[in-house]
Write an enzyme that holds these catalytic residues in place. Structure first.
Site, PDB file in Angstrom:
ATOM      1  N   HIS A  13     -53.951 -74.792 -17.245  1.00  0.00           N
ATOM      2  CA  HIS A  13     -52.752 -75.506 -17.071  1.00  0.00           C
ATOM      3  C   HIS A  13     -52.828 -76.910 -17.100  1.00  0.00           C
ATOM      4  O   HIS A  13     -53.440 -77.632 -16.222  1.00  0.00           O
ATOM      5  CB  HIS A  13     -51.834 -74.941 -15.545  1.00  0.00           C
ATOM      6  N   CYS A  14     -52.261 -77.367 -18.161  1.00  0.00           N
ATOM      7  CA  CYS A  14     -52.327 -79.032 -18.310  1.00  0.00           C
ATOM      8  C   CYS A  14     -51.370 -79.300 -19.488  1.00  0.00           C
ATOM      9  O   CYS A  14     -50.695 -78.523 -19.926  1.00  0.00           O
ATOM     10  CB  CYS A  14     -53.789 -79.225 -18.796  1.00  0.00           C
ATOM     11  N   HIS A  15     -51.116 -80.474 -19.661  1.00  0.00           N
ATOM     12  CA  HIS A  15     -50.028 -81.065 -20.726  1.00  0.00           C
ATOM     13  C   HIS A  15     -50.503 -82.019 -21.645  1.00  0.00           C
ATOM     14  O   HIS A  15     -51.482 -82.660 -21.341  1.00  0.00           O
ATOM     15  CB  HIS A  15     -48.787 -81.343 -20.075  1.00  0.00           C
ATOM     16  N   ARG A 107     -42.945 -70.607 -21.623  1.00  0.00           N
ATOM     17  CA  ARG A 107     -42.521 -70.932 -20.378  1.00  0.00           C
ATOM     18  C   ARG A 107     -40.899 -71.097 -20.250  1.00  0.00           C
ATOM     19  O   ARG A 107     -40.429 -71.914 -21.103  1.00  0.00           O
ATOM     20  CB  ARG A 107     -43.505 -72.202 -19.941  1.00  0.00           C
ATOM     21  N   HIS A 164     -47.957 -72.507 -10.125  1.00  0.00           N
ATOM     22  CA  HIS A 164     -48.087 -73.276  -9.137  1.00  0.00           C
ATOM     23  C   HIS A 164     -47.744 -72.698  -7.723  1.00  0.00           C
ATOM     24  O   HIS A 164     -47.113 -73.178  -6.948  1.00  0.00           O
ATOM     25  CB  HIS A 164     -47.211 -74.696  -9.052  1.00  0.00           C
ATOM     26  N   ASP A 231     -53.303 -79.096 -14.025  1.00  0.00           N
ATOM     27  CA  ASP A 231     -52.002 -79.693 -14.121  1.00  0.00           C
ATOM     28  C   ASP A 231     -51.868 -81.036 -14.726  1.00  0.00           C
ATOM     29  O   ASP A 231     -50.965 -81.799 -14.518  1.00  0.00           O
ATOM     30  CB  ASP A 231     -51.221 -79.732 -12.817  1.00  0.00           C
ATOM     31  N   ASN A 236     -44.266 -85.726 -12.976  1.00  0.00           N
ATOM     32  CA  ASN A 236     -43.433 -85.611 -11.600  1.00  0.00           C
ATOM     33  C   ASN A 236     -43.879 -85.290 -10.555  1.00  0.00           C
ATOM     34  O   ASN A 236     -43.254 -84.734  -9.538  1.00  0.00           O
ATOM     35  CB  ASN A 236     -42.072 -84.356 -12.089  1.00  0.00           C
TER      36      ASN A 236
END
Length: 279
Positions: A13-15, A107, A164, A231, A236
């Site tokens: 999970h990352c962006h 998602r 999460h 993440d 945010n």
């Protein structure tokens, strides 16, 4: 406890954000990063941590234009997978194209700060269309979602991944209704959970002792359906930015045995994201 990182470990999970000069942020996006987080920075981080596989989750700052994520996958074919953001009426041809590019799921955000939510029945109808691809549905939402949407999610024709740790509040303890609702969902074999986001649910700060208990419980009870990611770059994020090495080292605390770590970091992501398949 020392982390013995298995080979082929996955950051699930990352962006990536931008760069905006090439991949502009979406008009009207509910979240726009202060700084770009391009694929080169992600590669460098994963490489430094010996995370050879990765799942890039499309960010809301780019909306339904998955180009930045697709570009990150293209430079590391086979080793990187993607999770898309899509409208529920996306054409089947686009699903097929994204599959060939390395995407393996969609998602949907049900967090209040991330804007309008797609109707759950439309989400399930889309899931029925991407089920033949072996994709899954990924859900990011407020803790109440675990109760409110549970009956609908149990009708999903694909696996469902909860982001999460369900965004529960670690200060409320293991007996809180929201965590019990998550455990109840996880009793259904179609559900998976990401034990990412300890830094988001903590009320104590690093090393997130209050949050570790939740992740450890999930790893212990559902060893074959848990996933881990850092993440990055922590969109945010309300508290101090996490230390990436510390986040990875904490895997040793939540998955104490080598077998548990191999399941969490290698075998489970390999199965869900189809690593090793072509493309």
């Amino acid at each position: 406890m020392t982390l013995n990182l298995p080979s082929a470990a996955c950051n699930a999970h990352c962006h990536v954000f931008g760069p905006r000069s090439r991949f502009p942020y979406a008009a009207g996006a509910t979240f726009v990063p202060k700084e770009d987080a391009p694929k080169e920075a992600l590669y460098a981080l994963n490489d430094s941590l010996d995370l050879t596989r990765c799942v890039v989750v499309q960010s809301s700052c780019h909306g339904f234009d998955n180009s930045a994520t697709e570009d990150a996958l293209a430079s590391r074919p086979g080793a990187y997978r993607g999770i898309a953001l899509l409208p529920t009426d996306v054409p089947d041809a686009e699903l097929q194209r994204l599959h060939a590019a390395g995407f393996r799921g969609v998602r949907f955000n049900f967090m209040g700060h991330l804007g309008r939510h797609a109707p759950i029945e439309d989400v399930l109808a889309l899931a029925a269309r991407f089920a033949p691809l072996g994709w899954h549905l990924q859900i990011h939402g407020d803790p109440s979602l675990l109760t409110d949407l549970a009956p609908a999610l149990r009708r999903c024709p694909t696996p469902v991944v909860i982001d999460h740790i369900g965004r529960i509040d670690a200060a409320l303890g293991l007996d809180q209704p929201d965590f019990k609702a998550l455990l109840k969902l996880m009793a259904d074999q179609r559900f998976w959970v990401k034990v990412s986001g300890m830094d988001r649910i903590t009320r104590l700060g690093p090393p997130y002792a209050d949050a570790q208990a939740f992740a450890r419980t999930l790893v212990s009870e559902f060893a074959d359906r848990v996933l881990w990611g850092n993440d990055w770059p922590h969109p945010n994020h309300a508290g101090p930015m996490p230390d990436e090495q510390q986040l990875l080292d904490l895997v040793a605390e939540i998955a104490p045995s080598q077998a548990a770590r191999e399941a969490l970091l290698v075998h489970n992501p390999e199965r869900l994201y189809q690593f090793g398949d072509t493309p």
